[in-house]
Design a protein around this motif. Structure first.
Motif, short mmCIF file in Angstrom:
data_model
loop_
_atom_site.label_atom_id
_atom_site.label_comp_id
_atom_site.label_asym_id
_atom_site.label_seq_id
_atom_site.Cartn_x
_atom_site.Cartn_y
_atom_site.Cartn_z
N LEU A 1 0.82 -1.19 -0.21
CA LEU A 1 0.38 0.19 -0.24
C LEU A 1 0.78 1.46 0.16
CD1 LEU A 1 -3.11 -0.42 2.21
CD2 LEU A 1 -2.58 -0.53 -0.04
N ALA A 2 2.29 1.04 0.51
CA ALA A 2 2.60 2.56 0.64
C ALA A 2 3.25 3.02 -0.80
CB ALA A 2 4.37 1.76 1.11
N GLY A 3 3.09 1.98 -1.94
CA GLY A 3 3.36 2.25 -3.18
C GLY A 3 2.64 3.51 -3.60
N ARG A 4 0.70 2.96 -3.08
CA ARG A 4 -0.08 4.08 -3.30
C ARG A 4 0.20 5.43 -3.59
NH1 ARG A 4 -5.39 1.61 -1.85
NH2 ARG A 4 -4.84 2.77 0.54
N ASN A 5 1.04 5.27 -2.12
CA ASN A 5 1.14 6.75 -1.13
C ASN A 5 1.82 7.52 -2.27
OD1 ASN A 5 -0.03 4.88 0.44
ND2 ASN A 5 0.36 6.90 1.72
N LEU A 6 3.70 6.66 -2.36
CA LEU A 6 4.61 7.66 -3.07
C LEU A 6 4.07 7.74 -4.96
CD1 LEU A 6 6.89 4.48 -2.22
CD2 LEU A 6 7.40 6.96 -1.67
N ILE A 7 2.88 7.06 -5.17
CA ILE A 7 2.58 7.20 -6.25
C ILE A 7 1.96 8.60 -6.54
CG2 ILE A 7 0.75 6.43 -8.46
CD1 ILE A 7 2.03 3.42 -7.57
N HIS A 8 1.23 8.61 -5.90
CA HIS A 8 0.81 9.79 -5.23
C HIS A 8 1.82 11.29 -5.36
CE1 HIS A 8 -1.79 12.51 -3.45
NE2 HIS A 8 -2.91 12.40 -3.97
N TYR A 9 2.33 11.23 -4.89
CA TYR A 9 3.30 12.15 -3.91
C TYR A 9 4.83 12.47 -6.00
CZ TYR A 9 7.82 13.78 -2.93
OH TYR A 9 8.95 14.77 -3.39
N TYR A 10 4.81 11.26 -6.08
CA TYR A 10 5.83 11.59 -7.23
C TYR A 10 4.67 12.63 -8.32
CZ TYR A 10 9.59 10.20 -5.76
OH TYR A 10 10.87 9.16 -4.20
N ASP A 11 3.38 11.86 -8.59
CA ASP A 11 2.31 12.17 -9.63
C ASP A 11 1.65 13.94 -9.19
OD1 ASP A 11 1.01 11.60 -12.05
OD2 ASP A 11 -0.64 11.35 -11.21
N ASN A 12 1.37 14.23 -7.87
CA ASN A 12 0.67 14.91 -7.51
C ASN A 12 2.13 16.41 -6.94
OD1 ASN A 12 -2.29 14.22 -8.17
ND2 ASN A 12 -1.42 12.93 -7.81
N GLY A 13 2.99 15.76 -6.60
CA GLY A 13 3.74 16.46 -5.69
C GLY A 13 3.07 17.01 -4.31
N ARG A 14 2.90 18.47 -3.55
CA ARG A 14 2.37 18.91 -2.61
C ARG A 14 3.11 20.34 -2.82
NH1 ARG A 14 1.91 15.61 2.18
NH2 ARG A 14 0.13 17.58 2.78
N ALA A 15 1.05 20.61 -3.40
CA ALA A 15 0.78 22.21 -3.98
C ALA A 15 1.39 23.08 -2.56
CB ALA A 15 -0.57 22.17 -3.48
N GLY A 16 2.45 23.42 -3.38
CA GLY A 16 3.00 24.17 -2.96
C GLY A 16 3.91 24.54 -2.29
N LEU A 17 4.20 23.38 -1.84
CA LEU A 17 5.13 22.79 -1.07
C LEU A 17 6.61 21.55 -2.02
CD1 LEU A 17 3.96 21.30 2.13
CD2 LEU A 17 5.38 23.74 1.50
N ILE A 18 6.43 21.30 -2.44
CA ILE A 18 7.19 20.39 -3.70
C ILE A 18 6.25 20.30 -4.89
CG2 ILE A 18 8.19 17.97 -3.76
CD1 ILE A 18 7.92 17.60 -0.50
N PRO A 19 6.94 20.51 -6.46
CA PRO A 19 5.59 20.21 -7.17
C PRO A 19 7.02 18.15 -7.67
CG PRO A 19 8.89 20.88 -7.48
CD PRO A 19 7.96 20.97 -6.08
#
Length: 412
Positions: free
Chosen positions: A182-200
Motif C-alpha cells: 500500500l505504501a506504493g500507492r502513496n509514493l505514486i500519488h506523491y510523485y504524480d501530484n507533489g504537494r501544492a505550494g511545497l513540492i512540485p
C-alpha cells in the motif's frame, strides 16, 4: 508473542497487508474479531477498524465490508485498551477527538507515536507505513506541537513542512521495499501530484515506482505497468504483466487480456475474451469489463446470445458509469423486453441520452415505428432506422415498410 504484536495480530497484518490472498485476509479478519472481543487485544481492534474502512485502508479486492460506525467503535476500544497504533491511526483518520484523548492510557499522543516509531525503526513495514503517514500528511505538527508561529519566517515554516513530507516519503520507501504494498500507492500519488505550494510533481518517477513494485510482486503495480506498456509499443510484455497481476487477484488485469483476445481472430479468441471480461467484472467495480461482457452476450460473441446475462452486465456497467457507459444496448433491451421486463419509459430515456448511432437509432426507430410507449410515427421511425446504417436488425426492420402512393410511409 510475535515480534511486534500478538501472534494473532502479527499473522493478520501479514495476511492482510503483506500478501494478496482473499481467503487468508478473510480468516485474518475473523481471527482479529475473536482477539478483539475475547482477548481484549487493542491492536486487533485497530486492524479491524482499518478493515471496516475498506478501500482507503486495504487491498481493493479484499472482501471487507465498509462500516464507518464499526470503524469508530473499534478505534475507541483499541485506544481504551492501550493500542499505540490505534492512537496514531485515529490521528491520521481525523478521529482523535476529545473523548478518545480522555480514555487513552497515555500521557500524551506523542507517547504512543514513539512506540510505533520504535517498531518502525526496528523494521516493521506496517509501522513504517504508519510513521510515513504521520510525516507525509503533517500529523507530525500535532505530535511535536509545532506551529507556524514557531518559525521566524513563512519560508522557514514551509521548509520545515517540506522536510517532514520528504521524511514521510523516505519511510514509505522503506515500507514499500519491506513488503507493505500500500505504501506504493502513496509514493505514486506523491510523485504524480507533489504537494501544492511545497513540492512540485516528479512524474518521471512514477514509472520507476510502478516498475519496482511490479518486480517486488505487488499486483496493483503489475497492472499499472501492464497498462503503461500496452499503451506503448511493448504490448506483449504488458500482457505478460497483466496476466501475472490477474492471477494474483487484480481482476482488471483480465480486462487487458480480454481486449487483446477480442482484437484477435476467430471464435476461440472471442470465447477467451468473454471469459476474461467475466473474470474482470466479477468484483463488480470494472465498468469497462461489464460493458464488454454485456455487449458480447447481446451480440452472441464468444457464447450463445443471452439477453438476460447481457442485461445483468449492462446494468452493472450503468450503475458504475451511467451514460458514460453502454446505456445504448441497455436501453434497447429495456425498450424491446430483451432478457428483461419491458420498460419503454426508461428504455427511451437511455437511448435518447446515448451517443451511439447504431443501437440508439435502431431502438428509437423501432419505438416510433411500432408505437412502443409513444404514438406510432412510421415516418420518424424509418428515419431513425436509416440512421442506423448497416446495422443488420435495422436493415431487416426497414424491409417491413414502404412508401405509399402519396409518398407517406406504411407497413408492407
Amino acid at each position: 508473542m510475535g515480534k511486534y504484536f500478538s501472534d494473532i495480530v502479527e499473522k493478520a497484518v501479514s495476511d492482510i497487508y503483506y500478501c494478496y490472498d482473499n481467503a487468508r485476509a478473510t480468516q485474518a479478519a475473523d481471527d482479529l474479531a475473536l482477539a478483539a472481543t475475547e482477548q481484549e487485544d487493542g491492536d486487533a481492534c485497530y486492524i479491524l477498524a482499518r478493515c471496516f474502512s475498506r478501500a482507503c485502508q486495504a487491498w481493493k479486492y479484499h472482501p471487507f465490508e465498509e462500516n464507518q460506525g464499526a470503524v469508530y467503535t473499534m478505534l475507541r476500544k483499541g485506544i481504551f485498551l492501550g493500542s499505540a497504533p490505534a492512537v496514531v491511526g485515529a490521528l491520521r483518520m481525523g478521529a482523535l477527538n476529545g473523548e478518545l484523548l480522555e480514555i487513552m492510557p497515555f500521557s500524551s499522543i506523542r507517547e504512543p507515536w514513539e512506540m510505533v516509531l520504535e517498531k518502525a525503526e526496528d523494521g516493521c513495514p506496517f509501522c513504517q507505513y504508519l510513521v510515513g503517514s504521520t510525516f507525509y500528511y503533517l500529523d507530525i505538527r500535532k505530535l511535536r506541537e509545532t506551529e507556524e508561529h514557531d518559525f521566524v519566517s513563512q519560508g522557514d515554516w514551509e521548509e520545515w513542512q517540506r522536510q517532514q513530507i520528504l521524511e514521510g516519503v523516505s519511510w514509505y520507501e522503506k515500507a514499500f521495499e519491506n513488503g507493505m504494498g500500500l505504501a506504493g500507492r502513496n509514493l505514486i500519488h506523491y510523485y504524480d501530484n507533489g504537494r501544492a505550494g511545497l513540492i512540485p510533481p516528479e512524474r518521471e518517477m512514477v514509472r520507476q515506482v510502478v516498475k519496482k513494485g511490479a518486480e517486488l510482486g505487488y499486483p496493483d503495480c503489475m497492472f499499472d505497468l501492464a497498462c503503461d506498456l500496452c499503451r506503448g509499443d511493448e504490448k506483449e510484455e504488458g500482457l505478460s504483466w497483466a496476466r501475472r497481476a490477474a492471477e494474483m487477484g487484480h481482476l482488471e488485469g483480465w480486462r487487458l487480456l480480454g481486449d487483446a483476445c477480442r482484437d484477435g481472430q476467430g471464435e476461440e479468441a472471442l470465447v477467451r475474451a468473454l471469459e476474461c471480461y467475466e473474470k474482470a467484472a466479477a468484483a463488480g467495480d470494472d465498468p469497462d469489463s461489464s460493458g464488454q461482457a454485456g455487449e458480447m452476450y447481446f451480440l452472441g460473441l464468444g457464447a450463445d446470445r443471452d439477453y438476460k446475462k447481457a442485461v445483468e452486465y449492462l446494468e452493472q456497467n450503468f450503475a458504475l458509469r451511467g451514460n458514460e457507459g453502454r446505456p445504448d444496448i441497455l436501453g434497447l433491451c429495456l425498450l424491446l423486453g430483451y432478457g428483461c421486463e419491458r420498460d419503454p419509459e426508461r428504455g427511451r430515456q437511455l437511448l435518447e441520452e446515448s451517443r451511439d448511432t447504431r443501437y440508439r437509432s435502431y431502438g428509437l426507430g423501432m419505438m416510433y415505428a411500432d408505437g412502443i410507449g409513444v404514438d406510432q410515427d412510421i415516418k420518424t421511425g424509418v428515419g431513425y432506422l436509416k440512421a442506423a446504417g448497416d446495422y443488420e436488425p435495422a436493415r431487416e426492420a426497414l424491409k417491413q415498410f414502404k412508401r405509399g402512393f402519396w409518398g407517406g410511409w406504411k407497413r408492407r
